[in-house]
Design an enzyme around this catalytic site. Structure first.
Site, mmCIF file in Angstrom:
data_model
loop_
_atom_site.group_PDB
_atom_site.id
_atom_site.type_symbol
_atom_site.label_atom_id
_atom_site.label_comp_id
_atom_site.label_asym_id
_atom_site.label_seq_id
_atom_site.Cartn_x
_atom_site.Cartn_y
_atom_site.Cartn_z
ATOM 1 N N HIS B 142 0.842 -1.212 0.000
ATOM 2 C CA HIS B 142 0.000 0.000 0.000
ATOM 3 C C HIS B 142 0.874 1.259 0.000
ATOM 4 C CE1 HIS B 142 -3.303 2.687 1.365
ATOM 5 N NE2 HIS B 142 -2.357 3.225 2.122
ATOM 6 N N GLU B 143 1.908 1.266 0.832
ATOM 7 C CA GLU B 143 2.776 2.452 0.911
ATOM 8 C C GLU B 143 3.555 2.644 -0.396
ATOM 9 O OE1 GLU B 143 2.322 4.526 3.171
ATOM 10 O OE2 GLU B 143 1.155 3.249 4.492
ATOM 11 N N HIS B 146 1.459 4.285 -2.936
ATOM 12 C CA HIS B 146 1.406 5.748 -2.777
ATOM 13 C C HIS B 146 2.583 6.397 -3.515
ATOM 14 C CE1 HIS B 146 -1.925 6.581 -0.187
ATOM 15 N NE2 HIS B 146 -1.506 5.823 0.812
ATOM 16 N N GLU B 223 -6.307 6.872 -1.251
ATOM 17 C CA GLU B 223 -6.073 5.752 -0.343
ATOM 18 C C GLU B 223 -6.670 4.463 -0.928
ATOM 19 O OE1 GLU B 223 -4.277 5.454 2.401
ATOM 20 O OE2 GLU B 223 -3.707 7.563 2.285
#
Lengths: 192, 308
Positions: B142-143, B146, B223
């Site tokens: 997930h990071e 980003h 997100e």
């Protein structure tokens, strides 16, 4: 004072029974899981007090010696060392016994006595050491809410929250009043 | 290994574009108000851009400093470095320049940096201890998503309007206090000019709050996009779903403080006032965990891997 009446049995009652909240911790003793007695109390406990300038705390060793003479607390650890917390203005009274029932009786007796001195608000928690499998844990009774919660310290201010959740489920399932998760505060320097 | 043809969530893309369009309208409205007010829009925007530039170039250093995150070497954290390196390759981005750890029991992680080349990924010790390897992979994915989506850049520049409107609000407030909006200096129509400035002031306040809402909405969409991209990177939406449940579930409610620090604070009776509050959720930068988990589980149930 009302809180302490609900928390503890009367000081003069002959034997503790499960009418007092603190005694419910004894239900942990030798609990069976799949035929295995894996959760137990280890026979050590401590009463956490928030000290102030009351004479009881200024010379706590003498105060406890006097109390011991009066109440015959056979489970209180003597000599009375390591009472004061380094980090907080608090002190610990330590109890040890193979008889957990007797230990709870002594904590109840001393708690009632301290409450009678007008220091009820200075009692923070009773902490019982236990084991689950090979792992030690603390079962903490918060005196402000009359509820219990588990604490599994891992050192360096770390905790095993997952195991705490499991222990929490277990102790709730045997009827011990469980503190909501958001109140599972840590205790950094438990001396047992 | 590299997967560049990642399936898109068209609905999410449309929502992001619509939010972007509304932001554009807000920018134009602000520009219009500046023209009406007689203030130099170029001057105001140049100051805003300067502030945003500083934030953009310094964000990684500032965040590392404020969170007290400490960079760790491959020797110190071989598993974490290996995981980030592997997932970066899959995602088609360079390995972030800095891998950092924050000594914090609360499970959390963040990615920062103005570009994939200057990126930093930081995790808390609580995250490392509470999540299993698969769940940790979900969070790292997930990071990295980003970073891949350049969210720091997108969000920093999108928030320019909030910075400018905030700056203007303060400026107009002080002008109103000390100069009566400068009405006395305007020949003849002092009262009218003052009324006009009041309209501008109120307009700026409205634009400020609407922009905040739009930025928060955009952040929530980014997100969700990072959840999706990260899930595709790791090959398993359930990893992140499980991590999110663990992070925001009951374990996350367990406090870090010592009992003696809070015993006089009535803390035992406080229910978080903003929890479940509609306004708070509108201003939140992250979507509710239930929505994120539901979307990931939906992804898992579909033949999501065919999207790759």
């Amino acid at each position: 004072m009302r809180l302490f009446r609900t928390l503890f049995k009367k000081p003069d009652s002959p034997e503790s029974n499960e009418s007092d909240i603190l005694s419910t911790v004894l239900r942990i003793t030798n609990r069976d899981t799949n035929g295995k007695k894996d959760i137990n109390l280890s026979g050590e406990s401590t009463l956490l007090l928030n000290a102030n300038d009351h004479p009881f705390f200024t010379d706590i060793k003498s105060s406890l010696k006097e109390l011991d003479k009066e109440l015959f607390m056979s489970t209180m650890r003597t000599p009375l060392q390591g009472l004061k917390s380094e980090t907080y203005n608090s002190c610990w009274i330590i109890f040890e016994s193979t008889n957990n029932q007797k230990m709870v009786d002594d904590i109840n007796a001393i708690s009632s006595h301290i409450a009678n001195l007008g220091l009820g608000e200075n009692m923070t928690a009773a902490v019982f050491k236990g084991t689950i499998g090979d792992q030690s844990f603390y079962c903490i009774c918060n005196y402000r809410t009359s509820k219990f919660y588990p604490l599994v310290p891992l050192g360096h201010d770390m905790r095993d929250n997952e195991l705490e959740m499991k222990i929490g489920d277990r102790i709730a399932s045997i009827g011990i009043p469980l503190e909501p998760h958001e109140n599972w505060y840590s205790l950094s320097d438990v001396p047992i | 290994m590299q997967r560049n043809s990642i399936g898109k969530d068209h609905q999410l893309t449309i929502r992001m574009l619509a939010t972007g369009l509304m932001l554009l309208v807000a920018y134009l409205a602000l520009f219009g108000l500046l023209l009406i007010s007689g203030l130099n829009p170029i001057f105001v925007f140049v100051i805003g851009i300067g502030m945003v530039f500083f934030q953009y170039f310094m964000s990684d250093k500032l965040v590392l400093k404020t969170t007290k995150a400490k960079a760790v070497t491959k020797e110190e954290q071989p598993k974490l470095h290996e995981m980030i390196e592997r997932l970066s390759k899959i995602g088609g981005i360079p390995k972030p320049r800095t891998v950092a750890i924050m000594e914090m029991e609360a499970p959390n992680a963040f990615a920062t940096g103005r570009s994939p080349k200057h990126a930093t990924v930081a995790v808390t010790t609580g995250l490392l201890s509470k999540l299993n390897d698969k769940e940790l992979e979900g969070v790292i994915g997930h990071e990295l998503a980003h970073i891949k989506n350049r969210d720091v850049m997108v969000m920093t520049w999108a928030s320019l309007i909030v910075v400018v409107a905030g700056f203007l609000m303060q400026m107009l407030f002080w002008m109103s206090l000390f100069g009566g909006f400068g009405g006395h200096r305007r020949q003849g129509n002092g009262g009218q000019a003052m009324a006009m400035m009041m309209v501008v002031y109120i307009g700026v306040i409205i634009i400020y709050f609407i922009s905040q809402l739009l930025i928060s909405t955009l952040s929530r969409y980014r997100e969700l996009a990072a959840d999706r991209e990260g899930a595709i990177m790791t090959g398993s939406p359930t990893n992140l779903a499980s991590a999110l449940k663990k992070i925001s579930g009951q374990i996350a409610q367990i406090p870090e403080k010592d009992l003696r620090q809070v015993e006089h604070a009535n803390a035992f009776f406080i229910i978080p006032a903003l929890q479940g509050n509609a306004i708070a959720s509108l201003m939140s930068s992250h979507p509710p965990t239930e929505i994120r988990v539901a979307r990931l589980m939906e992804m898992q149930q579909q033949n999501w891997h065919l999207l790759r």
